[in-house]
Design a protein around this motif. Sequence first.
Motif, PDB file in Angstrom:
ATOM      1  N   THR A 199       0.805  -1.239   0.000  1.00 57.10           N
ATOM      2  CA  THR A 199       0.000   0.000   0.000  1.00 57.10           C
ATOM      3  C   THR A 199       0.833   1.281   0.000  1.00 57.10           C
ATOM      4  O   THR A 199       0.290   2.366   0.209  1.00 57.10           O
ATOM      5  CB  THR A 199      -0.993   0.043   1.185  1.00 57.10           C
ATOM      6  N   LEU A 200       2.128   1.204  -0.230  1.00 56.47           N
ATOM      7  CA  LEU A 200       2.956   2.413  -0.268  1.00 56.47           C
ATOM      8  C   LEU A 200       2.642   3.219  -1.526  1.00 56.47           C
ATOM      9  O   LEU A 200       2.441   2.661  -2.603  1.00 56.47           O
ATOM     10  CB  LEU A 200       4.436   2.025  -0.257  1.00 56.47           C
ATOM     11  N   LEU A 201       2.608   4.531  -1.374  1.00 56.01           N
ATOM     12  CA  LEU A 201       2.403   5.432  -2.510  1.00 56.01           C
ATOM     13  C   LEU A 201       3.764   5.745  -3.131  1.00 56.01           C
ATOM     14  O   LEU A 201       4.636   6.328  -2.489  1.00 56.01           O
ATOM     15  CB  LEU A 201       1.709   6.710  -2.039  1.00 56.01           C
ATOM     16  N   ASN A 202       3.969   5.334  -4.381  1.00 55.69           N
ATOM     17  CA  ASN A 202       5.239   5.510  -5.084  1.00 55.69           C
ATOM     18  C   ASN A 202       5.112   6.577  -6.165  1.00 55.69           C
ATOM     19  O   ASN A 202       4.027   6.778  -6.732  1.00 55.69           O
ATOM     20  CB  ASN A 202       5.656   4.199  -5.771  1.00 55.69           C
ATOM     21  N   ASP A 203       6.230   7.229  -6.466  1.00 59.49           N
ATOM     22  CA  ASP A 203       6.270   8.150  -7.605  1.00 59.49           C
ATOM     23  C   ASP A 203       6.378   7.352  -8.895  1.00 59.49           C
ATOM     24  O   ASP A 203       7.133   6.366  -8.973  1.00 59.49           O
ATOM     25  CB  ASP A 203       7.478   9.089  -7.488  1.00 59.49           C
ATOM     26  N   VAL A 204       5.642   7.798  -9.894  1.00 56.06           N
ATOM     27  CA  VAL A 204       5.743   7.168 -11.214  1.00 56.06           C
ATOM     28  C   VAL A 204       6.969   7.750 -11.916  1.00 56.06           C
ATOM     29  O   VAL A 204       7.106   8.974 -12.004  1.00 56.06           O
ATOM     30  CB  VAL A 204       4.469   7.437 -12.047  1.00 56.06           C
ATOM     31  N   PRO A 205       7.905   6.919 -12.404  1.00 55.02           N
ATOM     32  CA  PRO A 205       9.063   7.459 -13.139  1.00 55.02           C
ATOM     33  C   PRO A 205       8.594   8.307 -14.317  1.00 55.02           C
ATOM     34  O   PRO A 205       7.557   8.004 -14.940  1.00 55.02           O
ATOM     35  CB  PRO A 205       9.803   6.201 -13.616  1.00 55.02           C
ATOM     36  N   SER A 206       9.317   9.360 -14.606  1.00 57.44           N
ATOM     37  CA  SER A 206       8.880  10.308 -15.645  1.00 57.44           C
ATOM     38  C   SER A 206       8.694   9.611 -16.990  1.00 57.44           C
ATOM     39  O   SER A 206       7.743   9.912 -17.729  1.00 57.44           O
ATOM     40  CB  SER A 206       9.900  11.440 -15.760  1.00 57.44           C
ATOM     41  N   GLU A 207       9.572   8.646 -17.305  1.00 58.17           N
ATOM     42  CA  GLU A 207       9.460   7.978 -18.608  1.00 58.17           C
ATOM     43  C   GLU A 207       8.280   7.000 -18.661  1.00 58.17           C
ATOM     44  O   GLU A 207       7.925   6.500 -19.723  1.00 58.17           O
ATOM     45  CB  GLU A 207      10.759   7.241 -18.964  1.00 58.17           C
ATOM     46  N   TYR A 208       7.661   6.720 -17.482  1.00 65.24           N
ATOM     47  CA  TYR A 208       6.525   5.787 -17.441  1.00 65.24           C
ATOM     48  C   TYR A 208       5.213   6.540 -17.229  1.00 65.24           C
ATOM     49  O   TYR A 208       4.157   5.930 -17.158  1.00 65.24           O
ATOM     50  CB  TYR A 208       6.742   4.772 -16.303  1.00 65.24           C
ATOM     51  N   TYR A 209       5.270   7.857 -17.170  1.00 63.06           N
ATOM     52  CA  TYR A 209       4.082   8.658 -16.851  1.00 63.06           C
ATOM     53  C   TYR A 209       3.066   8.617 -17.987  1.00 63.06           C
ATOM     54  O   TYR A 209       3.415   8.638 -19.173  1.00 63.06           O
ATOM     55  CB  TYR A 209       4.489  10.105 -16.560  1.00 63.06           C
TER      56      TYR A 209
END
Length: 1028
Positions: free
Chosen positions: A387-397
């Motif tokens: 359930t951790l909130l992760n940042d989406v990598p810019s190249e995967y946005y």
Amino acid sequence: MGTENPGRPSFPARPASSPFAAAQTMTPFSSTGPAAGSEPTSFQPTPVPPQMSTPFSLSGGPVVRPGVPGFRPGLPGRFNDPSAPPPPFPPTSKVLPPGGSFQRYPAPQFSTTSPQAPLPHAPPTMGQPSFQHSAIQAPSFPASLPPQSHTPFVPMGSPPPSATPAPLGSNGPPPVYQPSFPGYARPQAGQEMQAPPPMHSSFPANQGNYGPVPPAASSPFLPHQRQGGYVSSPSVGAPLGMHPMQQPGSGPPIGAVQGLAEDFSSLTMQTRPGTMDPLFDAKELPRPLDGDVEPNNLVDMYTANCHPRFLRLTTNAVPSSQSLASRWHLPLGAVVCPLAEPPEGEEVPIVSFAPASVVRCRRCRTYVNPFMTFTEGGRKYRCNVCTLLNDVPSEYYAQLDATGKRVDLNQRPELTKGTVEFVAPAEYMVRPPMPPVYFFLIDVSISAVRSGMIEVVAQTIKSCLDELPGFPRTQIGFATFDSTIHFYNMKSSLTQPQMLVVSDLDDIFIPLPDDLLVNLSESRSVVETFLDSLPSMFQDNVNLESAFGPALKAAFMVMSQLGGKLLIFQNSLPSLGVGRLKLRGDDSRAYGTDKEHGLRLPEDPFYKQTAAEFSKYQISANVYAFSDKYTDIASLGTLAKYTAGQVYYYPAFQSAIHGEKLRYELRRDLTRETAWEAVMRIRCAKGVRFTTYHGNFMLRSTDLLALPAVDSDKAFAMQLSLEETLLTTQTQYFQVALLYTASCGERRIRVHTMAVPVVTDLGEMYRLADTGAIISLFSRLAIEKTLSQKLEDARSAVQLRIVKALKEYRNLYAVQHRLANRMIYPESLKFLSLYGLALCRSMALRGGYGDVPLDERCAAGHTMMTVPIKTLLKLLYPSLIRVDEYLLKASVLTDDLRSIERRIPLTGESLDSRGLYIYDDGFRFIIWFGRVISPDIAKNLLGSDFAAELSKATLNEHDNEMSRRLMRVLEKLRSTDRAYYQLCHLVRQGEQPREGFLLLANLLEDQMGGNSGYADWMLQISRQVQQS
């Protein structure tokens, strides 16, 4: 016969509240409690004051006919679940003072309309009164999930009321069961019922369980009722697993008008004619004649789950508490086949994130999968496991659409499919990807030469050179051994190989380290020359010795730089140098004592130590053992066990008889797609973890399996346990990740993800049980038990756990007065008892001294520890089919070939003296000729051998239509599972002892020697289940 009756309406299951039945002397369809407005006779329970907080509030008691005694049983202490909050106080409106006998409510009225069948898309009328919901409905949610915080949880209480109405007119006869299938009863269509006046329940019905499925679904279980409240009929469009909840109201719970419905399968015990001995009718016993059926009961709820051939759980429901898990007496765990061949017409998508890295949760390292949710306009994603909130990598946005889904969802297979393969970047490598390496270690002693093994092996390897995976990177090497070790220099500049002999077994060295393992494409001609000359090179060898241990050390020295697959061809007991073994054989005095299991353990620790070294350096060993004498498979098999390898055993090998089987299985081993230098881990969310692992591997850390080479024919099992007292999540996720090197040189990660519901109800765990996965895990646990205890102990443990499981299931039903002569079981586990018998009678577990040669027993154990579920179940309950009618047909259509695959029960009664039968366990064919079979069939199939003793006859294709048809049948049967080759063994009825040990001993439904037959086994199980 244990199968669900599609014409039967579904009814709510009995609660897991009381294992005791309400005492009454009624016909099966009578209700079980005091009637409102009627006077109970002969027994008056002590009234319970309404203000007491007790789960046995008498408000809303069940309805019965007047004049029927009844009482409410007490709550068993073992159901005091600390995880469940106390029940709400019963409502006090319309409650009589405590001095009264019973609290009373108006009895519901029944209409006198004629019986009417339920409409196709409406809830069934029989036993399912229509129920008017309160005006305000709580939003529905997957009922398998734990209850919301604002809704009171109702603990398990008294037996719920019946689900069938009392018959019209209290004096009329009750409805009776009319069996439509042998083995269990089907209720006839009953009277249409009129709903009572709408009244509000004081608590939601059916908390925390699955709701009823729409009538189209075939679900043997419906939710359990709580304390006399209604389980409402589902709306027509209700999705699977969703159930509308009742809103708490002010009125008392409605007295039940739902009668007692059977949502289980059952067998009825009969009496042997002329005696009082009980028995089961053999024709009614459930049989898995369709083989392994892969579970699909979650396919509607979790559409993105991986296919069950990759990952199967023993039950597709995780218990919500440790107390619930303790009542599940079967294995709780999973069976993983990470490289299984995908279903026909499907492929595993390959995804590359290059030049970026693979998207994973930064805390628990779970790989991106369809169950992760994207938020904040697509800039963050929430891990479904931790359930951790992760940042989406810019190249995967990617942006989110109006429904909150990514706009590129259809172009991202990793977000829509449960199985996907990622191309691993450089950080997933500790060295450059290895090439496929095959090193052959071949016994050339006199016994190997005489058996013809060397010639078959050399010819097969040569025929496979073009098909070895990994061209043009593939590496290959050879060594042979008797009392000395022979290496072969195959440098590409040579015209023929050079033999280099090492005779000092105590100080092994490698004469030419760089030229013993060569690139196949560069040295192809030298390799072919060697394989052509190998059989003649040793044809006059009379050396009896086997320096197997030193040869293993030499092979390790050659392979340790790269790793790879070591194929060992061993024909005699190791007798020289390190690792030599004694001819300990099978000792009759050890059986039944504490020393018995020692016979099945490796004699010398050298083999386990060597296997550990092999695994460390990415070497996987496959052992091909051939001998008519004792070769100590218990010791040699250790090499395969800890290196993710495989044991192939060919007792008394003769190339003329067994050559075809060896050719096929060696070819399969060499040419199937293989994952090299692999590691595997299975992740799950907080609160559960995998504790034990079973199969062929080396455990590198607590949960990391080292697999130097793995393929589609290998499966691994693991057991699950709950770490926390109570799970608070509604869904549990499992993710298998296999990091490996593909033969093409690419480093890849194969990921399988599965979601399953967390349930609070033991009945749901039974309904969603998977017999195949249970038996696969059972068999591994039983075989491992034989390595530390007696065979008898392992068999008893299997039987005991089946009895405990069925007894616990029986206790879910508080109507045992109706089950006195019946054995009940959930539809999902109808074959469990039969497979348990088959496991106890399998070659690995059955009998004792003299029943199975020790080497064959150990080899069977090694095989059962590795094979996938489908292969195992066919080995345990083989196919028996009749083919003479098909062969005699004047003309044959394509569909006729499919029709002959109809399997028949494994019992002597199935065999007709005029017939021709094929017994197929996936590893061999036994073709049985009846005593009075048509002479034309025997002559056409066997040619000039038709009158000879069949042990000396061979089955070849002859120039006639009948022979060609039989060959097509055999090929069709072989094509269902390509892992092993079924060699034909011919036997004629009455040809003893051959018929006895080949076929009759394997008809596991018949009693044979000291082994129970199926009906006797079921009788034993039933008696033990019914014991208090």
